[in-house]
Write a protein that holds these residues in place. Structure first.
Motif, PDB file in Angstrom:
ATOM      1  N   TYR A 329       0.834  -1.204   0.000  1.00  0.00           N
ATOM      2  CA  TYR A 329       0.000   0.000   0.000  1.00  0.00           C
ATOM      3  C   TYR A 329       0.872   1.259   0.000  1.00  0.00           C
ATOM      4  O   TYR A 329       0.641   2.192  -0.770  1.00  0.00           O
ATOM      5  N   GLU A 330       1.883   1.262   0.856  1.00  0.00           N
ATOM      6  CA  GLU A 330       2.720   2.463   0.961  1.00  0.00           C
ATOM      7  C   GLU A 330       3.546   2.692  -0.300  1.00  0.00           C
ATOM      8  O   GLU A 330       3.768   3.825  -0.702  1.00  0.00           O
ATOM      9  N   LYS A 331       3.968   1.602  -0.918  1.00  0.00           N
ATOM     10  CA  LYS A 331       4.708   1.726  -2.186  1.00  0.00           C
ATOM     11  C   LYS A 331       3.788   2.371  -3.231  1.00  0.00           C
ATOM     12  O   LYS A 331       4.171   3.298  -3.932  1.00  0.00           O
ATOM     13  N   LEU A 335       3.677   6.326  -5.253  1.00  0.00           N
ATOM     14  CA  LEU A 335       3.650   6.547  -6.706  1.00  0.00           C
ATOM     15  C   LEU A 335       2.416   7.340  -7.121  1.00  0.00           C
ATOM     16  O   LEU A 335       2.238   7.688  -8.276  1.00  0.00           O
ATOM     17  N   TYR A 336       1.520   7.548  -6.156  1.00  0.00           N
ATOM     18  CA  TYR A 336       0.240   8.195  -6.457  1.00  0.00           C
ATOM     19  C   TYR A 336       0.272   9.576  -5.819  1.00  0.00           C
ATOM     20  O   TYR A 336       1.098  10.410  -6.218  1.00  0.00           O
ATOM     21  N   SER A 337      -0.538   9.801  -4.816  1.00  0.00           N
ATOM     22  CA  SER A 337      -0.513  11.089  -4.149  1.00  0.00           C
ATOM     23  C   SER A 337      -1.117  10.901  -2.773  1.00  0.00           C
ATOM     24  O   SER A 337      -2.122  10.217  -2.611  1.00  0.00           O
ATOM     25  N   LYS A 338      -0.465  11.501  -1.792  1.00  0.00           N
ATOM     26  CA  LYS A 338      -0.865  11.284  -0.408  1.00  0.00           C
ATOM     27  C   LYS A 338      -2.301  11.735  -0.145  1.00  0.00           C
ATOM     28  O   LYS A 338      -2.990  11.179   0.697  1.00  0.00           O
ATOM     29  N   GLU A 339      -2.734  12.733  -0.920  1.00  0.00           N
ATOM     30  CA  GLU A 339      -4.117  13.214  -0.735  1.00  0.00           C
ATOM     31  C   GLU A 339      -5.118  12.119  -1.094  1.00  0.00           C
ATOM     32  O   GLU A 339      -6.271  12.174  -0.718  1.00  0.00           O
ATOM     33  N   GLU A 369       1.918  -5.215  -9.744  1.00  0.00           N
ATOM     34  CA  GLU A 369       2.836  -4.391  -8.966  1.00  0.00           C
ATOM     35  C   GLU A 369       2.081  -3.145  -8.509  1.00  0.00           C
ATOM     36  O   GLU A 369       1.110  -2.738  -9.159  1.00  0.00           O
ATOM     37  N   PRO A 370       2.538  -2.498  -7.423  1.00  0.00           N
ATOM     38  CA  PRO A 370       1.904  -1.238  -7.015  1.00  0.00           C
ATOM     39  C   PRO A 370       1.787  -0.266  -8.198  1.00  0.00           C
ATOM     40  O   PRO A 370       0.768   0.385  -8.381  1.00  0.00           O
ATOM     41  N   ALA A 371       2.836  -0.213  -9.037  1.00  0.00           N
ATOM     42  CA  ALA A 371       2.813   0.717 -10.178  1.00  0.00           C
ATOM     43  C   ALA A 371       1.672   0.394 -11.141  1.00  0.00           C
ATOM     44  O   ALA A 371       1.102   1.285 -11.760  1.00  0.00           O
ATOM     45  N   GLY A 372       1.334  -0.882 -11.264  1.00  0.00           N
ATOM     46  CA  GLY A 372       0.248  -1.289 -12.160  1.00  0.00           C
ATOM     47  C   GLY A 372      -1.089  -0.752 -11.694  1.00  0.00           C
ATOM     48  O   GLY A 372      -1.880  -0.224 -12.484  1.00  0.00           O
ATOM     49  N   LEU A 373      -1.336  -0.875 -10.386  1.00  0.00           N
ATOM     50  CA  LEU A 373      -2.606  -0.363  -9.852  1.00  0.00           C
ATOM     51  C   LEU A 373      -2.664   1.160 -10.011  1.00  0.00           C
ATOM     52  O   LEU A 373      -3.705   1.711 -10.379  1.00  0.00           O
ATOM     53  N   ILE A 374      -1.534   1.811  -9.763  1.00  0.00           N
ATOM     54  CA  ILE A 374      -1.535   3.277  -9.868  1.00  0.00           C
ATOM     55  C   ILE A 374      -1.754   3.712 -11.322  1.00  0.00           C
ATOM     56  O   ILE A 374      -2.451   4.683 -11.580  1.00  0.00           O
TER      57      ILE A 374
END
Ligand code: ADP
Ligand code: MG
Length: 483
Positions: A329-331, A335-339, A369-374
């Motif tokens: 989740y944190e990874k 890659l996304y945005s904290k908001e 991968e986290p990047a895929g979801l983002i």
């Protein structure tokens, strides 16, 4: 009926994750292996064989004891616990008696401190298999588990209900996995409990006689066995009887505990220091270094997730249950945005983890991968696809291992936002739903929702609902003015 207070103390056994066994070089990864294929003179207890202690196991127990806020004994040692049983070929188990690695700790559970009496290191025993061979009942022994390192955690009698016992043991399980000292795999009996329980009438200061329920191998059985046992004890006291201190076993098929042995015959283990192993000596600096190497523990992580990401308790609990999920989740968030922490939490919990659960996978075994979801969420944010399609794409990501942009392109899933894309569908829906069109013309505003819904379903959710609605209105009014 009087009211009774419940007192519970747990003894938890956790198999450690080490490459080799506790006192020899056999692989400790015995599960599912051919019986007696992981054995040697040391773990078979053959005369003259000498044990050598596994450093990794000692380090694991020390780290775990530190995580449970224990004092580490600078001088510790192994002791022989003597008893006879066919699964114990040496006639004694190497354990720790008066100088365990850790003592006097505590663990906070839902705001309450549960005292930890001790954390020590010992070896596991072999396993008896009762089988039927050629119509004859036989008992077979598999020594593969003999000498596998086992950590034992003993609590103070601070637990007050079966539910609390269950939550506490789950917390121990969680910490063992956070520290990576054990897989604590319940299916493989990697974690087992002995539960001690007594009751006393409210107001009584002295604890009642305790009964020990041995060898429970699931959280659910632990709770059930304790609840049954408390009921049994209440019944005895209510009918004027006395609780005798004894050891009982949980019989899952019958949902009862049954007596195994009473205190009168309880064994005298004649503990004495293990003469074949040197004492353990810890330097303060070593203890400090191990303490500093501890990862963030569940309690701290939950607190931080709640504060830093403003997430609901329910989501925090699910995201931090497994540190690998928390890390994932944190990874992704980085890659996304904290908001967007809440939106992401929602996707991870409600979509990703649900699919993982349905497919019986683990987070580290998924093709995403986290990047895929983002990437998927970014396409969604841009309006190139809508929510419904995004969920579909996620499923396809699991199935194909492909990135979302590729799936959207190859499967023509982009949102239909242009009027031209929707023209023919809208006309078709209007033609097929004349009643709704009429209702709408007569002022029933809700009918527009129905028509848009039909368009969404016809386009398998790909239509941009706003474009669809504008178009429907235009067509209907267009018709109206034309009529
Ligand atoms: P024993 O000498 O029989 O092994 P211990 O004093 O070592 O007993 O305690 C074993 C476990 O039983 C510990 O977890 C302890 O907290 C728990 N315990 C001790 N007394 C009671 C009691 N009266 N009721 C419930 N649990 C108890
Ligand atoms: Mg004891």
């Amino acid at each position: 009926m009087r009211t009774y207070l419940t007192t519970i103390g747990l003894e938890v056994h956790v198999q450690l994750k080490t490459a080799s066994k506790m006192f020899c070089t056999n692989s400790a990864e015995y599960f599912g292996a051919q019986p007696n294929s992981h054995v040697c003179p040391v773990c078979l207890g053959l005369p003259g064989a000498l044990p050598v202690a596994n450093e990794k196991a000692i380090e694991s127990v020390t780290r775990f004891a530190l995580a449970l806020n224990c004092r580490i004994n600078k001088q510790s040692k192994f002791d022989r616990k003597n008893y006879f049983y066919p699964d114990l070929p040496k006639g004694y188990q190497i354990s720790q008696f008066d100088l365990p690695i850790g003592e006097q700790g505590w663990l906070e559970l839902d705001g309450k401190k549960i005292g930890i009496t001790r954390v020590h290191l010992e070896e596991d025993t072999g396993k008896l298999i009762h089988a039927n061979v050629n119509g004859e009942k036989v008992s077979l022994i598999d020594f593969n588990r003999s000498g596998v390192p086992l950590m034992e955690i003993v609590t103070e009698p601070d637990i007050e209900s079966p539910e609390e016992a269950r939550s506490f043991s789950k917390l121990i399980h969680q910490i063992a996995r956070y520290l990576e000292v054990s897989n604590a795999d319940m299916e493989k009996a990697g974690m087992r409990f002995d539960a001690n329980v007594s009751i006393r009438p409210r107001g009584a200061t002295k604890l009642g006689n305790k009964v020990e329920i041995k060898n429970i191998n699931s959280f659910r059985f632990l709770e059930k066995a304790l609840a049954y046992e408390i009921g049994r004890q209440v019944e005895i006291l209510e009918s004027g009887g006395k609780i005798i201190q004894e050891t009982r076993g949980w019989v899952e098929s019958k949902n009862v505990t049954v007596s195994q042995r009473t205190k009168e015959t309880s064994p005298d283990y004649r503990y004495f220091p293990e003469p074949d192993l040197p004492p353990l000596v810890f330097e303060q600096a070593q203890i400090e270094a191990l303490k500093n190497s501890l990862p963030e523990l569940p309690a701290e992580k939950s607190k931080r997730f709640e504060e830093e990401y403003s997430l609901d308790k329910k989501y925090v609990r699910i995201l931090t249950e497994d540190s690998n999920v928390a890390q994932w989740y944190e990874k992704a968030l980085s890659l996304y945005s904290k908001e967007k922490s809440k939106i992401l939490a929602n996707w991870v919990v409600e979509e990703l983890l649900r699919i993982i659960h349905d497919k019986n996978l683990i987070i580290n075994g998924v093709p995403i991968e986290p990047a895929g979801l983002i990437e998927l969420l970014t396409i969604l944010d841009k309006g190139e696809i809508n929510q419904t399609t995004a969920r579909r794409v996620l499923v396809r990501m699991f199935e194909t291992g492909n990135l979302p942009s590729r799936i959207v392109n190859e499967e023509n899933l982009a949102q239909l936002s242009k009027s031209e894309d929707l023209e023919s569908v809208v006309e078709e829906i209007i033609r097929e739903n004349q009643k709704a069109v009429k209702d709408f013309k007569n002022g029933k505003e809700a009918s527009i929702g129905f028509l848009v819904g039909q368009i969404m379903s016809k386009t398998k959710g790909q239509a941009n609902p706003k474009t669809a609605e504008t178009l429907v209105r235009k067509k209907i009014y267009g018709n109206q003015s034309g009529s």
